[in-house]
Design an enzyme around this catalytic site. Structure first.
Site, mmCIF file in Angstrom:
data_model
loop_
_atom_site.group_PDB
_atom_site.id
_atom_site.type_symbol
_atom_site.label_atom_id
_atom_site.label_comp_id
_atom_site.label_asym_id
_atom_site.label_seq_id
_atom_site.Cartn_x
_atom_site.Cartn_y
_atom_site.Cartn_z
ATOM 1 N N LYS A 26 0.780 5.912 12.252
ATOM 2 C CA LYS A 26 -0.609 6.133 11.867
ATOM 3 C C LYS A 26 -1.176 7.383 12.533
ATOM 4 C CE LYS A 26 -1.610 1.239 11.091
ATOM 5 N NZ LYS A 26 -2.333 0.048 11.573
ATOM 6 N N SER B 242 -5.440 -4.641 10.329
ATOM 7 C CA SER B 242 -5.503 -3.489 11.226
ATOM 8 C C SER B 242 -6.667 -2.557 10.906
ATOM 9 C CB SER B 242 -4.187 -2.710 11.163
ATOM 10 O OG SER B 242 -3.995 -2.151 9.881
#
Length: 810
Positions: free
Chosen positions: A695, A652
């Site tokens: 996030k 990611s």
């Protein structure tokens, strides 16, 4: 530069589940949902097929994430299905008169095992009470005395005949403590030793011959006495048998007739009669021992029925849920008791296991628990393959010396086994155990999420109502239901889906009811749900707060303003138990002359996982695809997660790593107020990643502590827009223009946002990047420059090389 095309509007940042279809619904107080399958049709269609299939090998393995109701719903469904199935027979063990070490198994129609046991125990009580009276009756005593008198008379007559014959030979029969012996007569009196020795030798020899004849007559006499004794005893025994037979007749005639349809039971009843008649003395002694209280276990104990399993007054087939599948719990055991310092056992100490109780029905087992105990899995497979169950002594498996123990007759088994376990265990068994696929042919898989549109909202509301009703919780109003549905959507990780982890939903409702009661409310509203979620976060986010303090105190370096070359804020997700949170991670890159390519520092020190290594290698493919059209790539670059002291896994961060690498090559500063997450392929497409909400919220919290500037935000993959379900505090900041969420599809879009400059386009006619001030143009010029430096340095002779060796070939 206008970033509007990439900004995600506030309306798309949080799921808003509509309850317009439920206009009359004010609270969940009116909902009384029955037990039913919640959005798991695939799993229950497979389960139904497995349960209805009677062919061998169609046992079921239920898989699915924890909290989806795979245990509860499977058990409820199996129990509901079992009610429609026939009730199985009773199982019991009885004494085997032909082989006492191998108790006999009896399979009886439902409820008849208890009846047989009651009849046999009634017979035992009657024996203990009535049999002594039979042998104490006047008729029996008179008969015994008569037989004894006749015996005495015959023995006396035989003795008189022996005396007469002995006198005829000159001998007298004298009784002694050792028996009878002949004594010679002299002048009508017993001869003394002195007289015997004074006789001539010839006379003594003649007396010895006569004595031998008398001794032979004595032997014949004793033989006759024994015969007379046996005949008398047999007469008494025959009379006893006649009386006992008359006593037994009423008990067994009716039993034999009642169980005429059970040949094995009839044969056992006949064995009882035969054993009883043949061992009357042992029976009488046992009765006396019981009456005197000298023994607890006697000969009479063999006349009993050990009911292993009885399904009397139980409609349908049994369902057994075994949570602790040890060897004994599953397959039964043979217990022992201490008697006079020794451990002994018998057929009455045989105890059933879960397979016995589930015989003719369904057995649900926790698969993972089963593999904690040795021999369980192999024994279960053997039982299912052979269709019979033997109760074995587990300790014998590990004993170096075989010990004498019971060997109960195997019982035929017809059971449907349902294993519940994780998907990885199913896959492991399927790959490594060739028998697994032959026995468990049905896989029932619970899905983690389901579509909200296709009845998902209604099912979730009905589930919440049922939980509130059954557990006495406070009802939820419409606002609270919307908050719970939003939370469910976030758990599902998709705007159009809801989570099937109903355990999590139920826990949220329970906690919300607690907080509502603490505040004196009679209904749970939206504020209570939000408070409950905040309280959950507060209980679990100690580590998150400590990391935030380290960032606030500049112990962990995170820039949220300005621009820097070769540095970007990546985003990572931390998982502590069931709590997840995101935090920025500073990623840097450095570039120099050389041919080593891209060096992953984490990999060099073995802190990088294979997926992260793959992501870094993809960066090389992207650079070749974009910048190696007309020249070779010649550079040495290193990428590092700064102040990271634990393993890094996942791809990611590959978009952030590519951006920081391009920044370091082209010496282009990146906006530190914008964090980046996303995966990238070799063609430059940005791919979705997990943990997107955590996030964004993690970086937002850092920016709030540092101060929002109105330029800060997060770049995410466009494919992740459907996964957004952000906290209201983030949504409010976006609505106020203080924070931004950018959704990109390609690397070039992320470059434009981070640099404020276009990425550039390749002009095949000119062989140049346009416009000249674009980021790619600057990166391309820098790569050409590095390649020239490397080429020129390679051509330059070493200052330490001798002059005569400077020319090629010398």
């Amino acid at each position: 530069m206008d970033f509007t095309p990439w900004r995600v509007p506030p309306s798309e940042l949080r799921v808003q589940v509509s309850l317009d279809e439920y206009g009359a619904l004010e609270t969940t107080a009116s909902i009384r949902a029955p037990v039913y399958v919640i959005q798991q049709s695939r799993a229950f269609e497979a389960l139904q097929m497995g349960l209805e299939q009677t062919s061998p090998g169609f046992h079921v393995f239920v898989v699915g994430p924890a909290g989806t109701g795979r245990r509860t719903l499977t058990r409820q469904y199996v129990e509901q299905f079992a009610r429609t199935r026939p009730t199985p027979p009773d199982l019991c063990y009885v004494y085997n008169f032909e082989d006492p070490d191998a108790p006999m198994a009896l399979v009886l129609p439902t409820g008849r095992a208890a009846h047989l046991r009651d009849e046999i125990r009634q017979f035992r009580r009657a024996v203990q009470e009535q049999l002594p009276k039979i042998f104490e009756s006047p008729d029996y005593e008179e008969f015994r005395q008569q037989v004894q008198q006749e015996l005495n008379q015959k023995q006396q007559e035989a003795l008189e005949r022996l005396q007469a014959r002995a006198r005829a030979l000159g001998f007298l029969i004298v009784p002694t403590d050792a028996g009878i012996r002949p004594v010679p007569l002299w002048q009508g009196k017993p001869m003394t030793q002195e007289v015997l020795l004074s006789l001539p030798e010839q006379v003594r020899q003649e007396l010895a011959k006569q004595e031998a004849l008398v001794l032979q007559m004595i032997q014949e006499f004793l033989k006759e006495q024994r015969r007379l004794q046996r005949e008398a005893v047999e007469r008494v025994r025959n009379r006893e048998r006649e009386m006992v037979q008359q006593f037994l007749q009423p008990y067994f005639v009716d039993l034999v007739e009642e169980y005429r349809d059970q040949p094995k039971v009839v044969a056992w009843l006949e064995m009882i009669q035969k054993d009883f008649m043949g061992n009357l003395m042992e029976v009488v002694q046992a009765i006396q021992a019981v009456q005197q209280g000298t023994k607890t276990g006697t000969y009479l104990d063999r006349y009993d029925v050990n009911i292993l399993v009885s399904h009397a007054n139980r409609p349908g087939a049994p369902v057994v849920y075994e949570t602790n599948p040890t060897f004994y719990n599953l397959f039964g055991r043979i217990e022992r008791r201490a008697v006079e310092g020794f451990y002994v056992t018998d057929f009455t100490l045989i105890k059933p296991g879960s397979l016995h109780r589930a015989n003719g029905g369904f057995l649900i087992v926790e698969a993972l628990e089963m593999f904690k105990y040795p021999l369980v899995w192999d024994t279960l497979k053997r039982v299912l393959q052979r269709g019979e169950l033997s109760i074995e002594d587990y300790g014998q498996q590990f004993s170096p010396i075989p010990l004498a123990t019971l060997r109960p007759e195997p019982i035929p088994i017809q059971v449907k086994v349902i294993l519940i376990g994780p998907a990885w265990l199913y896959q492991l068994l399927y790959l490594l155990d060739e028998d697994f696929g032959k026995l468990f042919k049905v896989k029932a898989e619970f899905q983690p999420t389901f579509e909200a549109r296709e009845g998902g909202v209604e099912d979730t509301i009905r589930f919440i109502g049922r939980v509130c009703h059954e557990e006495g919780l406070l009802p939820l109003n419409r606002e609270a239901l919307q908050e719970v549905l939003t939370y469910s959507s976030r758990l599902a990780g998709d705007r159009e889906e809801l989570s099937a982890r109903f355990g999590e939903i139920a826990d949220l409702v329970r906690e919300a009811s607690y907080w509502a009661q603490k505040e004196g409310q009679s209904v749970v509203d939206g504020a209570i749900i939000r408070k409950t979620l905040e309280q959950r976060r507060y209980r679990n986010n100690l580590l998150e707060e400590r990391i935030q303090k380290l960032i606030d105190r500049d112990v962990l370096f995170v820039d949220t303003q300005g621009g820097r070359v070769g540095q970007v804020n990546g985003l990572a997700v931390y998982t502590i138990g069931g709590y997840e949170f995101g935090k920025p991670s500073r990623i840097t890159a450095s570039v120099g002359v050389g041919r080593e390519g891209i060096i992953n520092i984490e990999r060099q020190v073995r802190l990088s996982g294979p997926i992260h290594d793959k992501g870094v290698l993809i960066l090389s493919g992207y650079l070749k695809n974009v910048f190696a059209r007309n020249k070779p790539l010649s550079l040495t670059a290193s990428i590092c997660f700064e102040q990271s002291y634990e393993g890094v896994e996942g791809d990611s961060a590959s978009l952030a790593e590519l951006l920081v690498l391009l920044s370091a090559i082209g010496q282009v500063p990146l906006d530190q107020g914008i964090a980046v997450t996303g995966s990238v392929d070799q063609q430059g497409r940005v791919q979705p990643v997990g943990g997107i909400n955590e996030k964004i919220e993690g970086f937002f919290d850092v920016c709030v502590r540092r101060g929002l500037t109105g330029r800060q935000g997060v770049i995410i993959p466009a494919a992740n827009k459907r996964h957004l379900c952000l906290h209201p505090r983030v949504v409010r900041a976006v609505e106020a223009g203080q924070f931004h969420i950018y959704a990109v599809q390609r690397v070039e879009e992320a470059i434009a946002i981070l640099t404020g400059r276009p990425a550039g386009e390749w002009n095949p006619e000119t062989g140049q990047w346009e416009p000249p001030d674009s980021v790619f143009a600057q990166v391309d010029r820098r790569l050409i420059e590095l390649a020239r430096y490397e080429r020129d340095f390679a051509k330059e002779p070493s200052k330490t090389e001798p002059p005569g060796n400077r020319e090629e070939g010398h």
